[in-house]
Motif scaffolding. Structure first.
Motif, PDB file in Angstrom:
ATOM      1  N   ARG A 106       0.823  -1.212   0.000  1.00 58.27           N
ATOM      2  CA  ARG A 106       0.000   0.000   0.000  1.00 58.27           C
ATOM      3  C   ARG A 106       0.853   1.256   0.000  1.00 58.27           C
ATOM      4  O   ARG A 106       0.424   2.308  -0.463  1.00 58.27           O
ATOM      5  CB  ARG A 106      -0.929   0.014   1.217  1.00 58.27           C
ATOM      6  N   TYR A 107       2.071   1.150   0.544  1.00 55.00           N
ATOM      7  CA  TYR A 107       2.939   2.316   0.667  1.00 55.00           C
ATOM      8  C   TYR A 107       4.161   2.219  -0.258  1.00 55.00           C
ATOM      9  O   TYR A 107       5.206   2.780   0.030  1.00 55.00           O
ATOM     10  CB  TYR A 107       3.363   2.485   2.128  1.00 55.00           C
ATOM     11  N   VAL A 108       3.985   1.513  -1.367  1.00 57.22           N
ATOM     12  CA  VAL A 108       5.047   1.377  -2.364  1.00 57.22           C
ATOM     13  C   VAL A 108       4.576   2.015  -3.663  1.00 57.22           C
ATOM     14  O   VAL A 108       3.564   1.590  -4.229  1.00 57.22           O
ATOM     15  CB  VAL A 108       5.397  -0.103  -2.602  1.00 57.22           C
ATOM     16  N   PRO A 109       5.267   3.036  -4.167  1.00 55.77           N
ATOM     17  CA  PRO A 109       4.823   3.648  -5.433  1.00 55.77           C
ATOM     18  C   PRO A 109       4.935   2.682  -6.594  1.00 55.77           C
ATOM     19  O   PRO A 109       5.867   1.890  -6.694  1.00 55.77           O
ATOM     20  CB  PRO A 109       5.793   4.834  -5.605  1.00 55.77           C
ATOM     21  N   GLY A 110       3.916   2.731  -7.488  1.00 56.36           N
ATOM     22  CA  GLY A 110       3.925   1.897  -8.684  1.00 56.36           C
ATOM     23  C   GLY A 110       3.467   0.473  -8.483  1.00 56.36           C
ATOM     24  O   GLY A 110       3.562  -0.335  -9.409  1.00 56.36           O
ATOM     25  N   LEU A 125       2.726  -4.663 -10.708  1.00 54.77           N
ATOM     26  CA  LEU A 125       3.901  -3.811 -10.645  1.00 54.77           C
ATOM     27  C   LEU A 125       4.052  -3.097 -11.976  1.00 54.77           C
ATOM     28  O   LEU A 125       4.279  -3.736 -13.003  1.00 54.77           O
ATOM     29  CB  LEU A 125       5.158  -4.624 -10.342  1.00 54.77           C
ATOM     30  N   ARG A 126       3.856  -1.781 -11.937  1.00 54.41           N
ATOM     31  CA  ARG A 126       3.913  -0.962 -13.145  1.00 54.41           C
ATOM     32  C   ARG A 126       3.027  -1.539 -14.249  1.00 54.41           C
ATOM     33  O   ARG A 126       3.414  -1.646 -15.405  1.00 54.41           O
ATOM     34  CB  ARG A 126       5.362  -0.817 -13.624  1.00 54.41           C
ATOM     35  N   LYS A 159      11.534  -2.039  -8.613  1.00 53.38           N
ATOM     36  CA  LYS A 159      10.663  -1.763  -9.748  1.00 53.38           C
ATOM     37  C   LYS A 159      11.422  -1.866 -11.068  1.00 53.38           C
ATOM     38  O   LYS A 159      12.613  -1.578 -11.147  1.00 53.38           O
ATOM     39  CB  LYS A 159      10.029  -0.383  -9.612  1.00 53.38           C
ATOM     40  N   GLY A 160      10.686  -2.264 -12.134  1.00 57.49           N
ATOM     41  CA  GLY A 160      11.279  -2.409 -13.455  1.00 57.49           C
ATOM     42  C   GLY A 160      11.840  -3.804 -13.660  1.00 57.49           C
ATOM     43  O   GLY A 160      11.972  -4.598 -12.719  1.00 57.49           O
ATOM     44  N   GLY A 172       7.815  -6.392 -14.231  1.00 61.35           N
ATOM     45  CA  GLY A 172       7.440  -5.083 -13.717  1.00 61.35           C
ATOM     46  C   GLY A 172       8.166  -4.752 -12.432  1.00 61.35           C
ATOM     47  O   GLY A 172       8.189  -3.620 -11.981  1.00 61.35           O
ATOM     48  N   GLY A 173       8.789  -5.766 -11.843  1.00 61.36           N
ATOM     49  CA  GLY A 173       9.518  -5.607 -10.591  1.00 61.36           C
ATOM     50  C   GLY A 173       9.520  -6.915  -9.824  1.00 61.36           C
ATOM     51  O   GLY A 173       8.929  -7.912 -10.256  1.00 61.36           O
TER      52      GLY A 173
END
Length: 729
Positions: A106-110, A125-126, A159-160, A172-173
C-alpha cells in the motif's frame, strides 16, 4: 527459441545444464585462487571512531533503510543504485500491524495488490500482474499462496525488469523478503493481538547466542480469525528455526527451515452489474454496501497450502579480497483450492451465473546460486566485480476438476440469494506436469570513475528448458522447449553530492512459460514464446538528512507477447502483441524530526494496450487501459512520538478509478476511486510491555479494494480495529 514435440521422458538428464554448471563452477574456483598483489606498507595515524553498535538481529531501525544487497547482489547504498527501490522495514510493518504482502505494498509507489482469486498473493507492478516474482533472501519463492510476515525482517520492492539479477520474470519488478536472522544480540518478543471480526493472532520471536561461534533464533505464528465477509475464515500457523555459525571472522554459515500452513476460505468477492455510469458503457461493482455477502458458497470454497523449505547460505572472504557466497533453497509446496463464485455480471433481471472448480498443485524447487565479488582498481577507476551462477530445477504438477465439462454451473441464481448447496467435481478439465531447469551465468561491474560519476553494467545468460506433459491424453503428449536468453542492464549515476544522485538506466527481462505461467494456458508452440520487457528509467535520490530519504523515478516499460486472462472466457488465457506503461513514482521514508516519522508514496501512470487484439465484441482495442492500473495513487503514514510513553499515527490511502480487467469492445468493469483514513495509538507501558491499537477505515468508507476480473471484486473492509500487546522478556 527452439521447440520440438517429443514422446521422450521429460525428466531425462540434461548434459547441457550439467556442462554449463561444471564449466562455470570451475571458473569460479579459479578466481578464488587469485593471489593478492604486493602492496606498499604505509603507516597511518591512529583515529578513534565512535558509533552506535549495529544489531545483528535488527539491522534496520526506523522507516528508512540505507543499504541493500538485492538490487546488485553486493552491499550497496540505495542512493548509488540506478533503480527505483522501496524498502518496507520491520518497524513500519509493526506500526501498521501488517500481516501480508498486500498490506505492505500500500505504501510502495507503482505497486498495487490484486485479489488473486482469494487464494494467493497477486501484485500489479507498473501495470504487470504477477504471482511469480516473489523471492525470499534473493531466491525464488513462487508458489501461488499467501505469505505471512512473522519471520520477515524487511521487504524490498524493486521496480522495473530485473532479469540480470533475478533471472526469469522480474518484469514489472520483484518483491524480496529478507528473513529474520539469528545473531548474538538477544531477541525475546511475544505479541498477542485481537480485533474486529474475531481476529486472533499470536507471534513469538526468540533468539540468542549459544556460544561465540553459534547463534539460534526461532520465529513462530498462530492465527485463527474470521472476516467481515460472511463465512470467510482464516487459520494459519508456522515456525522458522534459524542458526548462524561463525567459525572465524571471515566465514559465516546461515541455516534455516520453515514449516508453514495456510487454511482459509477462497473469497472471490462480488460481481459487477450492467451499466452504472452516465455513458452506460462500464459495469460497476454490485451493491458495494453489501460488503459481507458471499456470492457462491463459502463452505464449498476452501483453500489450503503447506510449505516446507530448507535454506543454507555460506559466505567466505579470502585474504586476497575475493568474497564468495553460495545459497541453496529446497522447497516443497502442496496446495489445493476449490471455489464457487460469481461467473457473470448481475443482469437487469437481478440474476447471475455461478462457476466452480477445484485446483490442485504440487511443486518442488531446488535452487543454488553462487556469487563471487572482487574489488579492483585500474588507475583511478574502481571496479566492484561480480560473477555468478544459478542452477535451478522446478517440478510442478497441476490438476483442475469441474462439474461436467465447464466451470459454468447450469442455470442462474438470484442476486438476492446467490448460492448453490452442492457441487460435484467429477470431470478433469486439466491434468499437466512441467519440468523446468535453469543454468545461468551473470557478470556485473559497478564502476566508480570519480566522486561524481558511477556506472553499473551487467549481463546475464539463461539457458532454460521446459518439458510440458499433458496427462489428459492417452499418449501423454509432450512438448520440449529450449530458450537461451540474454538480459542486459546498464545504469549511469551522477552524484551532485555524496548523499544524492541522478541516474538513467536501461534493462530487459524475459518471462518464459514455466510453473504457474502454464496454468490456464492453451498449449501450442506459439504459446511457449517468452514475454519480453524493456524498461527505460531516469530518477533521482536524495538523503535529505541521515534518516530521511526522497526518491523519484520516471519510467517507460514496454511488454511484448503478453499472456493475459481472456476477459470473455474465464479460466483461459490469450496472447497480446503489445503493452506499455509509463509514469512517475515518488517515495518518502524516514524521520522528518526526532519525533515525526513518515512513509509516503505517490504514482502517476498510464498503462495501455498498444495494438488491437482480436475482432468483434471480444476485441481488445488499441489504447485500452490495463487492468488494475489506476492513473493516480497516493499514500502517506505519519507517526508522531508525543513523549516517552505515547505516540499517535494517521495514515491515508487513496487511488483513482481503475478497470477490473482490460476492457474489450463489449465489456468493462470500472472500480471507482476512493480515499481511506487509518490511525493508530501506541503506548510504552514499561521496559517490558508496550501496546498499540490500529484503526482502519476511520470514516467507514464503502469502496472496492481490488479485483481479479470483471466479476470478482473484493469490497473494502468497513471500520475495524485491532489491539496488540507486546511483551519483551
Amino acid at each position: 527459441m527452439t521447440i520440438k514435440n517429443t514422446q521422450e521422458n521429460p525428466f531425462r538428464p540434461r548434459p547441457t545444464l550439467l556442462s554449463i554448471g561444471l564449466f562455470f563452477s570451475s571458473a569460479l574456483l579459479s578466481m578464488t585462487a587469485l593471489g593478492a598483489s604486493e602492496r606498499e606498507t604505509v603507516e597511518l595515524q591512529e583515529v578513534e571512531v565512535k558509533a552506535e553498535k549495529q544489531s545483528d538481529t535488527k539491522p534496520v531501525k526506523g522507516y528508512n533503510a540505507k543499504r541493500s544487497t538485492s538490487a546488485t547482489r553486493t552491499d550497496t547504498e540505495l542512493v548509488n543504485v540506478p533503480q527505483a527501490i522501496t524498502v518496507i522495514t520491520r518497524d513500519f510493518m509493526q506500526d501498521q500491524s501488517m500481516q501480508s504482502i498486500a498490506d505492505a505494498v500500500r505504501y510502495v509507489p507503482g505497486v498495487q495488490a490484486a485479489q488473486g482469486e482469494g487464494n494467493r498473493d497477486q501484485l500489479v507492478l507498473r501495470g504487470n500482474q504477477t504471482t511469480g516474482d516473489l523471492f525470499v533472501d534473493g531466491l525464488r519463492d513462487d508458489i501461488q499462496t499467501y505469505r505471512d510476515l512473522y519471520n520477515t525482517d524487511r521487504i524490498e520492492v524493486l521496480k522495473g525488469p530485473n532479469g540480470m539479477i533475478f533471472g526469469r520474470g522480474g518484469a514489472g519488478g520483484v518483491v524480496n523478503r529478507v528473513s529474520k536472522k539469528a545473531g548474538w544480540d538477544p531477541v525475546r518478543d511475544l505479541s498477542v493481538s485481537y480485533g474486529s471480526f474475531d481476529h486472533r493472532r499470536i507471534t513469538a520471536d526468540y533468539g540468542q547466542g549459544l556460544s561465540e561461534e553459534l547463534a539460534f533464533r526461532l520465529n513462530a505464528v498462530y492465527e485463527n480469525s474470521n472476516s467481515y465477509r460472511d463465512g470467510v475464515e482464516l487459520k494459519r500457523y508456522g515456525m522458522t528455526p534459524t542458526f548462524t555459525i561463525k567459525p572465524g571472522d571471515k566465514t559465516e554459515i546461515v541455516l534455516s527451515a520453515e514449516y508453514f500452513k495456510d487454511e482459509r476460505t477462497a473469497d472471490r468477492g462480488i460481481p459487477s452489474f450492467i451499466g452504472g455510469d452516465n455513458s452506460n458503457l462500464n459495469n460497476r461493482p454490485y451493491r458495494i454496501k453489501d460488503y459481507d455477502k458471499f456470492f457462491g458458497n463459502a463452505k464449498l470454497s476452501p483453500t489450503e497450502t503447506e510449505t516446507v523449505a530448507f535454506n543454507a547460505a555460506i559466505s567466505h572472504a579470502f585474504d586476497n579480497g575475493v568474497q564468495v557466497k553460495n545459497s541453496t533453497r529446497l522447497a516443497y509446496y502442496d496446495k489445493y483450492y476449490q471455489n464457487v463464485y460469481a461467473n457473470s455480471s448481475v443482469t437487469t433481471a437481478n440474476t447471475l451465473q455461478l462457476g466452480a472448480y477445484r485446483d490442485e498443485t504440487k511443486r518442488e524447487n531446488l535452487i543454488n546460486q553462487t556469487d563471487i565479488t572482487y574489488t579492483a582498481k585500474t588507475g583511478n577507476v574502481e571496479h566492484k566485480l561480480l560473477a555468478g551462477t544459478e542452477l535451478a530445477a522446478q517440478d510442478t504438477t497441476n490438476k483442475r476438476l469441474t462439474q461436467g465439462t465447464s466451470e459454468n454451473l447450469t442455470g442462474s441464481v438470484s442476486a438476492d440469494n446467490p448460492t448453490v448447496s452442492n457441487v460435484a467435481f467429477n470431470a478433469t478439465s486439466r491434468n499437466q506436469k512441467s519440468d523446468f531447469t535453469v543454468a545461468a551465468i551473470y557478470l556485473q561491474d559497478q564502476i566508480v570513475f570519480n566522486p561524481k560519476w558511477q556506472a553499473v553494467l551487467g549481463l546475464r545468460h539463461d539457458h532454460l528448458e521446459t518439458n510440458y506433459t499433458d496427462l489428459r491424453t492417452g499418449n501423454f503428449a509432450n512438448i520440449n522447449v529450449t530458450n537461451n536468453l540474454l538480459s542486459p542492464r546498464a545504469g549511469l549515476i551522477y552524484k551532485p553530492t555524496t548523499d544524492s544522485s541522478l541516474y538513467a538506466s536501461y534493462s530487459t527481462s524475459y518471462v518464459p512459460r514455466a510453473g504457474d505461467q502454464l496454468i490456464g494456458l492453451t498449449v501450442s508452440t506459439q504459446s511457449f514464446k517468452p514475454e519480453k520487457f524493456i524498461n527505460k528509467e531516469v530518477g533521482a535520490k536524495w538523503d535529505i538528512n541521515p534518516n530521511l530519504a526522497l526518491t523519484a523515478a520516471i519510467f517507460q516499460l514496454e511488454r511484448e507477447n503478453v499472456l493475459a486472462a481472456d476477459p470473455t472466457n474465464t479460466g483461459n488465457s490469450i496472447l497480446l502483441d503489445g503493452q506499455e506503461t509509463k509514469g512517475l513514482e515518488v517515495g518518502l521514508s524516514g524521520k522528518v524530526t526526532d519525533q515525526w516519522q513518515v512513509m509516503g508514496a505517490f504514482t502517476l501512470q498510464e498503462g495501455e494496450i498498444t495494438k488491437q487484439q482480436g475482432a468483434g465484441n471480444s476485441a481488445i482495442l488499441a489504447g485500452s487501459n490495463l487492468a488494475m492500473t489506476p492513473t493516480r495513487t497516493f499514500s502517506l503514514w505519519n507517526k508522531y512520538q508525543i513523549n516517552d510513553m505515547w505516540a499517535v499515527a494517521l495514515g491515508m490511502v487513496s487511488r483513482s478509478e481503475m478497470y477490473a480487467a482490460t476492457p474489450t469492445a463489449s465489456q468493462s468493469t470500472l472500480l471507482p476511486g476512493y480515499t481511506r483514513f487509518d490511525a493508530a495509538i501506541f503506548a510504552k507501558l514499561s521496559p517490558q510491555w508496550d501496546a498499540q491499537i490500529n484503526i482502519e477505515n476511520l470514516t467507514n468508507k464503502d469502496y472496492a479494494l481490488f479485483a481479479h476480473n470483471n466479476n470478482n471484486i473484493t469490497p473494502g473492509a468497513p471500520l475495524n480495529a485491532r489491539a496488540t500487546l507486546n511483551y519483551h522478556f
